[in-house]
Design a protein around this motif. Structure first.
Motif, PDB file in Angstrom:
ATOM      1  N   ASP A   1       3.311  10.398  -4.417  1.00  0.00           N
ATOM      2  CA  ASP A   1       3.860  11.520  -3.663  1.00  0.00           C
ATOM      3  C   ASP A   1       4.762  12.344  -4.585  1.00  0.00           C
ATOM      4  O   ASP A   1       5.746  11.813  -5.125  1.00  0.00           O
ATOM      5  CB  ASP A   1       4.669  10.996  -2.474  1.00  0.00           C
ATOM      6  CG  ASP A   1       5.122  12.099  -1.522  1.00  0.00           C
ATOM      7  OD1 ASP A   1       5.330  13.243  -1.988  1.00  0.00           O
ATOM      8  OD2 ASP A   1       5.285  11.815  -0.320  1.00  0.00           O
ATOM      9  N   PRO A   2       4.464  13.635  -4.790  1.00  0.00           N
ATOM     10  CA  PRO A   2       5.274  14.450  -5.713  1.00  0.00           C
ATOM     11  C   PRO A   2       6.756  14.499  -5.336  1.00  0.00           C
ATOM     12  O   PRO A   2       7.609  14.687  -6.194  1.00  0.00           O
ATOM     13  CB  PRO A   2       4.637  15.844  -5.601  1.00  0.00           C
ATOM     14  CG  PRO A   2       3.246  15.595  -5.120  1.00  0.00           C
ATOM     15  CD  PRO A   2       3.332  14.396  -4.233  1.00  0.00           C
ATOM     16  N   HIS A   3       7.067  14.319  -4.045  1.00  0.00           N
ATOM     17  CA  HIS A   3       8.464  14.354  -3.619  1.00  0.00           C
ATOM     18  C   HIS A   3       9.264  13.177  -4.177  1.00  0.00           C
ATOM     19  O   HIS A   3      10.461  13.293  -4.445  1.00  0.00           O
ATOM     20  CB  HIS A   3       8.544  14.338  -2.087  1.00  0.00           C
ATOM     21  CG  HIS A   3       9.951  14.391  -1.549  1.00  0.00           C
ATOM     22  ND1 HIS A   3      10.687  15.560  -1.529  1.00  0.00           N
ATOM     23  CD2 HIS A   3      10.756  13.413  -1.039  1.00  0.00           C
ATOM     24  CE1 HIS A   3      11.885  15.302  -1.022  1.00  0.00           C
ATOM     25  NE2 HIS A   3      11.949  14.007  -0.711  1.00  0.00           N
TER      26      HIS A   3
ATOM     27  N   ASP B   1      -0.312  14.202   3.090  1.00  0.00           N
ATOM     28  CA  ASP B   1       0.953  13.774   2.483  1.00  0.00           C
ATOM     29  C   ASP B   1       1.752  12.843   3.385  1.00  0.00           C
ATOM     30  O   ASP B   1       2.624  12.115   2.920  1.00  0.00           O
ATOM     31  CB  ASP B   1       1.809  15.004   2.146  1.00  0.00           C
ATOM     32  CG  ASP B   1       1.181  15.858   1.050  1.00  0.00           C
ATOM     33  OD1 ASP B   1       0.331  15.315   0.311  1.00  0.00           O
ATOM     34  OD2 ASP B   1       1.529  17.049   0.947  1.00  0.00           O
ATOM     35  N   TRP B   2       1.466  12.885   4.711  1.00  0.00           N
ATOM     36  CA  TRP B   2       2.197  12.041   5.655  1.00  0.00           C
ATOM     37  C   TRP B   2       1.499  10.709   5.903  1.00  0.00           C
ATOM     38  O   TRP B   2       1.895   9.953   6.774  1.00  0.00           O
ATOM     39  CB  TRP B   2       2.384  12.790   6.979  1.00  0.00           C
ATOM     40  CG  TRP B   2       3.677  13.553   7.026  1.00  0.00           C
ATOM     41  CD1 TRP B   2       4.030  14.615   6.247  1.00  0.00           C
ATOM     42  CD2 TRP B   2       4.788  13.291   7.884  1.00  0.00           C
ATOM     43  NE1 TRP B   2       5.289  15.046   6.557  1.00  0.00           N
ATOM     44  CE2 TRP B   2       5.784  14.253   7.572  1.00  0.00           C
ATOM     45  CE3 TRP B   2       5.046  12.366   8.883  1.00  0.00           C
ATOM     46  CZ2 TRP B   2       7.007  14.295   8.215  1.00  0.00           C
ATOM     47  CZ3 TRP B   2       6.268  12.409   9.528  1.00  0.00           C
ATOM     48  CH2 TRP B   2       7.239  13.361   9.191  1.00  0.00           C
ATOM     49  N   GLY B   3       0.467  10.419   5.132  1.00  0.00           N
ATOM     50  CA  GLY B   3      -0.309   9.202   5.362  1.00  0.00           C
ATOM     51  C   GLY B   3       0.527   7.940   5.349  1.00  0.00           C
ATOM     52  O   GLY B   3       0.435   7.103   6.261  1.00  0.00           O
ATOM     53  N   TRP B   4       1.368   7.792   4.328  1.00  0.00           N
ATOM     54  CA  TRP B   4       2.177   6.573   4.237  1.00  0.00           C
ATOM     55  C   TRP B   4       3.240   6.528   5.338  1.00  0.00           C
ATOM     56  O   TRP B   4       3.633   5.459   5.781  1.00  0.00           O
ATOM     57  CB  TRP B   4       2.810   6.445   2.846  1.00  0.00           C
ATOM     58  CG  TRP B   4       3.795   7.511   2.468  1.00  0.00           C
ATOM     59  CD1 TRP B   4       3.515   8.679   1.814  1.00  0.00           C
ATOM     60  CD2 TRP B   4       5.208   7.508   2.707  1.00  0.00           C
ATOM     61  NE1 TRP B   4       4.673   9.407   1.628  1.00  0.00           N
ATOM     62  CE2 TRP B   4       5.720   8.701   2.160  1.00  0.00           C
ATOM     63  CE3 TRP B   4       6.086   6.617   3.316  1.00  0.00           C
ATOM     64  CZ2 TRP B   4       7.075   9.038   2.227  1.00  0.00           C
ATOM     65  CZ3 TRP B   4       7.438   6.935   3.377  1.00  0.00           C
ATOM     66  CH2 TRP B   4       7.912   8.139   2.833  1.00  0.00           C
ATOM     67  N   ARG B   5       3.678   7.716   5.794  1.00  0.00           N
ATOM     68  CA  ARG B   5       4.663   7.748   6.884  1.00  0.00           C
ATOM     69  C   ARG B   5       4.018   7.305   8.203  1.00  0.00           C
ATOM     70  O   ARG B   5       4.631   6.570   8.989  1.00  0.00           O
ATOM     71  CB  ARG B   5       5.253   9.152   7.019  1.00  0.00           C
ATOM     72  CG  ARG B   5       6.035   9.602   5.776  1.00  0.00           C
ATOM     73  CD  ARG B   5       6.650  10.976   6.000  1.00  0.00           C
ATOM     74  NE  ARG B   5       7.243  11.526   4.798  1.00  0.00           N
ATOM     75  CZ  ARG B   5       8.496  11.273   4.382  1.00  0.00           C
ATOM     76  NH1 ARG B   5       9.268  10.471   5.080  1.00  0.00           N
ATOM     77  NH2 ARG B   5       8.945  11.816   3.278  1.00  0.00           N
TER      78      ARG B   5
ATOM     79  N   PHE C   1       0.833  -1.206   0.000  1.00  0.00           N
ATOM     80  CA  PHE C   1       0.000   0.000   0.000  1.00  0.00           C
ATOM     81  C   PHE C   1       0.870   1.259   0.000  1.00  0.00           C
ATOM     82  O   PHE C   1       0.580   2.231  -0.692  1.00  0.00           O
ATOM     83  CB  PHE C   1      -0.925   0.010   1.226  1.00  0.00           C
ATOM     84  CG  PHE C   1      -1.942  -1.086   1.235  1.00  0.00           C
ATOM     85  CD1 PHE C   1      -3.134  -0.944   0.540  1.00  0.00           C
ATOM     86  CD2 PHE C   1      -1.712  -2.271   1.918  1.00  0.00           C
ATOM     87  CE1 PHE C   1      -4.083  -1.964   0.536  1.00  0.00           C
ATOM     88  CE2 PHE C   1      -2.642  -3.287   1.921  1.00  0.00           C
ATOM     89  CZ  PHE C   1      -3.826  -3.133   1.228  1.00  0.00           C
ATOM     90  N   VAL C   2       1.928   1.213   0.799  1.00  0.00           N
ATOM     91  CA  VAL C   2       2.808   2.374   0.928  1.00  0.00           C
ATOM     92  C   VAL C   2       3.472   2.721  -0.389  1.00  0.00           C
ATOM     93  O   VAL C   2       3.574   3.889  -0.769  1.00  0.00           O
ATOM     94  CB  VAL C   2       3.871   2.106   2.024  1.00  0.00           C
ATOM     95  CG1 VAL C   2       5.030   3.071   1.915  1.00  0.00           C
ATOM     96  CG2 VAL C   2       3.230   2.203   3.401  1.00  0.00           C
TER      97      VAL C   2
ATOM     98  N   MET D   1      12.322   3.955   7.879  1.00  0.00           N
ATOM     99  CA  MET D   1      11.711   4.103   6.558  1.00  0.00           C
ATOM    100  C   MET D   1      10.643   5.197   6.556  1.00  0.00           C
ATOM    101  O   MET D   1      10.486   5.939   5.586  1.00  0.00           O
ATOM    102  CB  MET D   1      11.097   2.774   6.114  1.00  0.00           C
ATOM    103  CG  MET D   1      10.605   2.770   4.671  1.00  0.00           C
ATOM    104  SD  MET D   1      10.045   1.131   4.133  1.00  0.00           S
ATOM    105  CE  MET D   1       9.455   1.526   2.473  1.00  0.00           C
ATOM    106  N   ALA D   2       9.913   5.306   7.679  1.00  0.00           N
ATOM    107  CA  ALA D   2       8.879   6.346   7.780  1.00  0.00           C
ATOM    108  C   ALA D   2       9.461   7.746   7.679  1.00  0.00           C
ATOM    109  O   ALA D   2       8.795   8.683   7.230  1.00  0.00           O
ATOM    110  CB  ALA D   2       8.122   6.196   9.094  1.00  0.00           C
ATOM    111  N   LEU D   3      10.713   7.903   8.086  1.00  0.00           N
ATOM    112  CA  LEU D   3      11.354   9.226   8.086  1.00  0.00           C
ATOM    113  C   LEU D   3      12.260   9.435   6.873  1.00  0.00           C
ATOM    114  O   LEU D   3      13.004  10.415   6.822  1.00  0.00           O
ATOM    115  CB  LEU D   3      12.162   9.394   9.376  1.00  0.00           C
ATOM    116  CG  LEU D   3      11.346   9.276  10.680  1.00  0.00           C
ATOM    117  CD1 LEU D   3      12.274   9.353  11.889  1.00  0.00           C
ATOM    118  CD2 LEU D   3      10.277  10.367  10.740  1.00  0.00           C
ATOM    119  N   SER D   4      12.210   8.535   5.906  1.00  0.00           N
ATOM    120  CA  SER D   4      13.076   8.630   4.723  1.00  0.00           C
ATOM    121  C   SER D   4      12.647   9.783   3.817  1.00  0.00           C
ATOM    122  O   SER D   4      11.450  10.025   3.615  1.00  0.00           O
ATOM    123  CB  SER D   4      13.033   7.326   3.935  1.00  0.00           C
ATOM    124  OG  SER D   4      13.533   6.254   4.697  1.00  0.00           O
TER     125      SER D   4
END
Length: 452
Positions: free
Chosen positions: A61-63, A187-191, A53-54, A116-119
């Protein structure tokens, strides 16, 4: 204790500790071990499910704006870690203990999930995912080996399949996080989803108190008092009086070349082939499932909902396999579930409507995961104690090689079929057939004691 139990004990003479474990009825100590190990297993599944899902969310994510090839690498790099972790984890577990490795792996992939969440770059994502894979790969074969070694002979297959059923729980939790958390937290949903995946850090503390060390391992290291204490804990829970046991014999030095010796080569070839083709089909299909359904139906949120429904179907597949594995036996149950998986994968390749996708997707989910449960049951019991964890890890590592390859091939499969899923799932159907043929060559161990 009843008079029947007393008579049974009195007539049994001197039993080894493993024979004392094998004679026990399923009791609250077994249930506690199963649940404690199963929760760790569910965390593993949640992590593997979350990444599917992530990755779909990171790609949007545009980033990051990941290309299909970059998405494949994020999915596959974790399986590189799992292959290494499976081989090393089993090897280390035969030397330092099942419980020690189990707890350590939970810490490793919990920390890496937070990382990984903070990558903020693709390179950081890949490094974190690789480390997560190391922890996951080492934990799974070690946990199944531990549960198998404590299970009564008549319940061993069922207990190991039920352990594997916690995979469905974790995957369903991941699907819920994907459906409810990722789309609704910006935008932080996957994080946030990955930070939830760091919870095994806390659970690692619980495992130290609630999971015993393998009696076979303790005896092999001369830790007689600890081995006796562990057996008596399970006997007390089952209402069985302890009997005197002879001193455990140290096991011969571990020589992994035995896996390819005259005695083991046939079973090693069969189990490795089964693991390879099951991993190829499962991870190729299910890690790409949210992305494939998003492309087919034009909505990421809808695809997450469909994937959640497909994931729920894993549970009846596991429960049916747990029932059949002690009735039909390991080999027949595994081969039948793999044959049904092949049919379901082909039907799914042709499915165009939502109803067909859900129907055949749920059938594939139930049959494929039921087969997984039996595969984890049969792998540790076809090898002797001195090789059990290492052999299980080696088979899992072979499977992880396929798990690396399959997601990387998906962009090519999609190109061959003009962007749809047809070619990929026909290939997966063929892989299931090959796994079925390999499974038919495995030795049947239903109702037999584990080899020391």
């Amino acid at each position: 204790m009843t008079s029947v139990q007393s008579a049974s004990v009195a007539s049994s003479g001197s039993l080894t500790r493993n024979e004392r474990l094998d004679r026990l009825p399923f009791n609250k100590a077994h249930r506690k071990l199963l649940v404690a190990s199963g929760i760790g297993w569910a965390f593993d599944a949640m992590d593997v499910g979350l990444v599917s899902f992530v990755v779909a969310a990171i790609a949007a994510d545009p980033h990051f704006n990941l290309t299909p090839t970059e998405k494949s690498w994020v999915l596959s790099i974790g399986f590189v870690g799992m292959a290494i972790g499976a081989a090393l984890g089993g090897f280390v577990a035969d030397r330092v203990g099942r419980k020690t490795v189990f707890s350590a792996t939970l810490v490793i992939f919990g920390l890496a999930n937070g990382g990984m969440a903070l990558s903020w770059s693709l390179a950081a994502l890949l490094i974190a995912r690789l480390i997560i894979g190391l922890g996951l790969g080492a934990e799974l074969p070690v946990a199944s080996t531990l549960v198998s070694e404590f299970s009564p002979t008549k319940q061993r297959g069922r207990m190991t399949v039920l352990l594997e059923s916690f995979w469905a729980v974790g995957w369903i939790v991941a699907a819920c996080i994907g459906y409810f958390v990722i789309p609704n937290t910006g935008d932080w949903g996957w994080r946030w989803a990955l930070l939830i995946g760091a919870l095994p850090l806390l659970y690692a503390i619980v495992t130290r108190a609630h999971i015993p060390e393998s009696v076979r391992f303790l005896e092999s290291k001369g830790r007689e008092d600890e081995a006796e204490q562990a057996v008596r804990y399970f006997e007390q829970a089952g209402g069985i009086e302890p009997v005197a046991s002879p001193k455990g014999k140290p096991l011969p030095k571990i020589n992994t070349r035995e896996l390819f010796g005259k005695k083991c080569i046939a079973r090693t070839a069969a189990i490795w082939a089964t693991w390879f083709f099951v991993n190829f089909s499962y991870y190729g299909a299910f890690t790409w499932m949210p992305s494939l359904l998003a492309d087919q139906f034009g909505s990421l949120t809808k695809s997450f909902g469909y994937t959640l429904a497909i994931a729920v179907a894993q549970l009846p597949g596991y429960f049916l396999a747990a029932w059949l594995v002690e009735i039909w036996g390991r080999r027949k149950t595994l081969s039948v579930f793999l044959a049904v998986s092949a049919v379901a994968a082909f039907a799914f390749s042709q499915a165009g409507s939502v109803a067909a996708v859900l129907g055949f997707g749920m059938l594939l989910s139930a049959s494929n995961l039921g087969a997984w449960g039996v595969l984890y049951a049969v792998t540790p019991e076809i090898y002797p104690t001195r090789l059990r964890a290492a052999a299980s890890g080696a088979a899992a590592a072979c499977g992880r090689v396929a798990a690396i390859i399959a997601p990387l091939l998906m962009p090519w499969f999609l190109t061959l079929s003009g962007g749809n899923k047809a070619v990929a799932f026909i290939v997966f159907a063929v892989a299931f057939i090959l796994a079925c043929v390999a499974a038919l060559c495995l030795p049947e161990r239903t109702g037999k004691e584990l080899e020391d």
